[in-house]
Structures are given as C-alpha cells and as structure tokens.
Design an enzyme around this catalytic site. Structure first.
Site, mmCIF file in Angstrom:
data_model
loop_
_atom_site.group_PDB
_atom_site.id
_atom_site.type_symbol
_atom_site.label_atom_id
_atom_site.label_comp_id
_atom_site.label_asym_id
_atom_site.label_seq_id
_atom_site.Cartn_x
_atom_site.Cartn_y
_atom_site.Cartn_z
ATOM 1 N N GLU A 47 -6.705 3.613 -15.927
ATOM 2 C CA GLU A 47 -5.952 3.300 -14.826
ATOM 3 C C GLU A 47 -5.849 2.025 -13.723
ATOM 4 O O GLU A 47 -7.438 2.729 -13.170
ATOM 5 C CB GLU A 47 -4.603 4.386 -15.103
ATOM 6 C CG GLU A 47 -3.832 4.611 -16.272
ATOM 7 C CD GLU A 47 -5.328 5.907 -16.728
ATOM 8 O OE1 GLU A 47 -4.240 6.454 -17.897
ATOM 9 O OE2 GLU A 47 -6.471 6.261 -16.233
ATOM 10 N N THR A 48 -5.222 1.841 -13.427
ATOM 11 C CA THR A 48 -4.761 0.170 -12.482
ATOM 12 C C THR A 48 -3.543 0.868 -11.840
ATOM 13 O O THR A 48 -2.903 1.067 -13.125
ATOM 14 C CB THR A 48 -5.445 -1.218 -12.984
ATOM 15 O OG1 THR A 48 -7.066 -0.362 -13.082
ATOM 16 C CG2 THR A 48 -5.371 -1.480 -11.298
#
Length: 281
Positions: A47-48
């Site tokens: 994830e970002t």
C-alpha cells in the site's frame, strides 16, 4: 512539474527489511485519485498512503490508501505506518479519517496501536475440500472442528483454519476461492507467538501480503469466539506472518469481551523508519 516527497517505513517489525513496507505522502497537494493510483502502482508496495485535510471534525487527518491495483477503505499497516510518520515516531494520539470512519491510533514508547471497527462474520458455502484444493493441501490439513468463515472490519477475508504450521507453510495461492484468503494455525516459528498466518489477496495486486493488519481484528475475534485461545476480559494474541516471503512480521492483537459479545478490538506493532524519496509529477 511538482516534487512530491514521501517517507518509507516498515510496519509490524523491529528490524529493517522486515514487516510490511509503506510509502506515505504527507503533502500530496492536488493529486487526483487516478494519479494516486498510478503512484501506488509505480512504487509497487502493498500500500501507499496520501494524507489530506479531514472532512470530519472528529479527525486530525484524512488518509487515502492504495494497493498497486485499487483504493481501499481501510487497511492495517497503512493506518499504523501513516500515524507513525505523522507523529515522527513520538508518543501521540492521532485520529485518521478513512473509508470506514475515524480510526484512533496511539503511539507509546515506539508501539503503535489502532482501534479497529468491530468485526462482522458471515458463513460461506466453501467446503474443506474446495478450500484444500484451492490451497494445494490435503483435506485433512483443513481443520474440521471450527468453521471456514468470512470476517471483516472493513475488508472481508476468508479465514481458513489449518491443522498445523507445516500446512500453513505448504499452502499455495492456486485461486478459485474468489476472496482474500487468510490461512492460519495455532502454532508458530517464534517463541512468544500464538498464531502463524498467511494472506493471499484477490484482485488487490499484492499476491502474498507480508503483514495484514486489517485481518487481525476479525482473526482475534474468531479465535476468541471459538475458544481457540485462553479467553479473558482482554485477550492478547500475538500473530506472526510474512515468514514465507522473507518479511517476518509480528502483529499484536487485543480483544475485549463482555459476556458473549466482543466489545473492542485493537491491533498494534512496531515500525522502523527506512528513509524516503520523491517523485516529480
């Protein structure tokens, strides 16, 4: 062209290159959702996250989180890692507005913990045989004394209880279950751990996740509901994950119970700051 800085942090670990890595953009400016998704695909981490001004008066920040393939309403290690970055690793209480509501995160002495939405559970028509075939296992390696169930605190997971650590290690992501699958056993590699787990995603662009914080609240509630751990008013469970992909992770779960009802779940761990970088967009 504008330069956008990000910080990189490993979540659910005390050592660099363990846990689940996360990129946090503290000032994403006017990036739209399409560009945020493209950035997440470019960095190709589980994830970002992108930190924005909150729309809720009860939150300090709003967070949008993306896997390489999709935006999520909630996820565990992005919540903890983002709070850690915003607090610069110092003691703090931070309220993050996410797709499931406002999540309260506390940092104390380097330990980061979030209060998760209460888990919900539904049944499934997936049998032991179907699950075993989809995971490359013998049917005897899927437990028969407790159910296969779907549990969610914002993202649904199909929880498949396995007989032992060997079965968890042998499991493969062959597909066919149409769900994010969390396999686990009540045995562990490390002293002090209670559970060994693995998560295979469905359509998130992750594959096998090093550490799945959003699955831990439902997992903890499942273990308590089926008396698979010693149940107390506050039951503490330590889960290890990511060992099979060389990203060892430790996730600490607390489940509060009053009578037959689970009243609260909390998930936490430690973070290691790894540095950062920038993108020119």
């Amino acid at each position: 062209m504008t330069r956008y800085d990000y910080r990189l942090v490993d979540v659910f670990t005390e050592k660099a290159f363990g846990g689940n890595p996360l990129a946090v953009f503290r000032e994403p400016g006017g990036l739209d959702a399409k560009t945020m998704q493209a950035v997440a695909k470019e960095l190709h981490l589980s994830e970002t996250t992108f930190v924005l001004k909150p729309s809720s008066a009860s939150a300090d920040h709003r967070v949008r989180m993306f896997t390489p393939d999709t935006e999520l309403p909630f996820a565990g290690h992005p919540t903890l890692g983002t709070a850690y970055v915003l607090a610069d690793g110092k003691d703090a209480t931070i309220r993050l507005e996410e797709g499931v509501g406002v999540i309260r995160v506390t940092l104390r002495d380097g330990f980061v913990q979030m209060e998760q939405p209460l888990p919900t559970f539904t049944g499934t028509t997936i049998t032991r045989k179907v699950a075993a075939d989809a995971l490359g296992l013998a049917v005897e390696e899927v437990r028969s004394d407790v159910p296969i169930q779907v549990g969610s605190s914002g993202i649904p997971f199909l929880f498949v209880p396995l007989a032992n650590l060997k079965a968890v290690r042998r499991a493969r992501r062959l597909g066919g279950l149409g769900a994010n699958v969390y396999v686990f056993a009540l045995s562990a590699e490390r002293s002090g751990s209670d559970v060994h787990g693995r998560m295979f995603d469905d359509g998130l662009g992750i594959g096998e996740d090093p550490a799945t914080g959003s699955a831990q609240g439902p997992l903890g509630a499942y273990l308590v509901a089926h008396d698979l751990v010693r149940v107390e008013p506050t039951t503490r469970i330590r889960v290890e994950q990511g060992f099979e992909i060389a990203r060892p992770s430790i996730l600490d779960v607390e489940v509060d119970k009053a009578g037959a009802a689970v009243t609260a779940v909390r998930v936490g761990g430690r973070c290691v700051p790894m540095g950062g970088g920038w993108l020119d967009l």
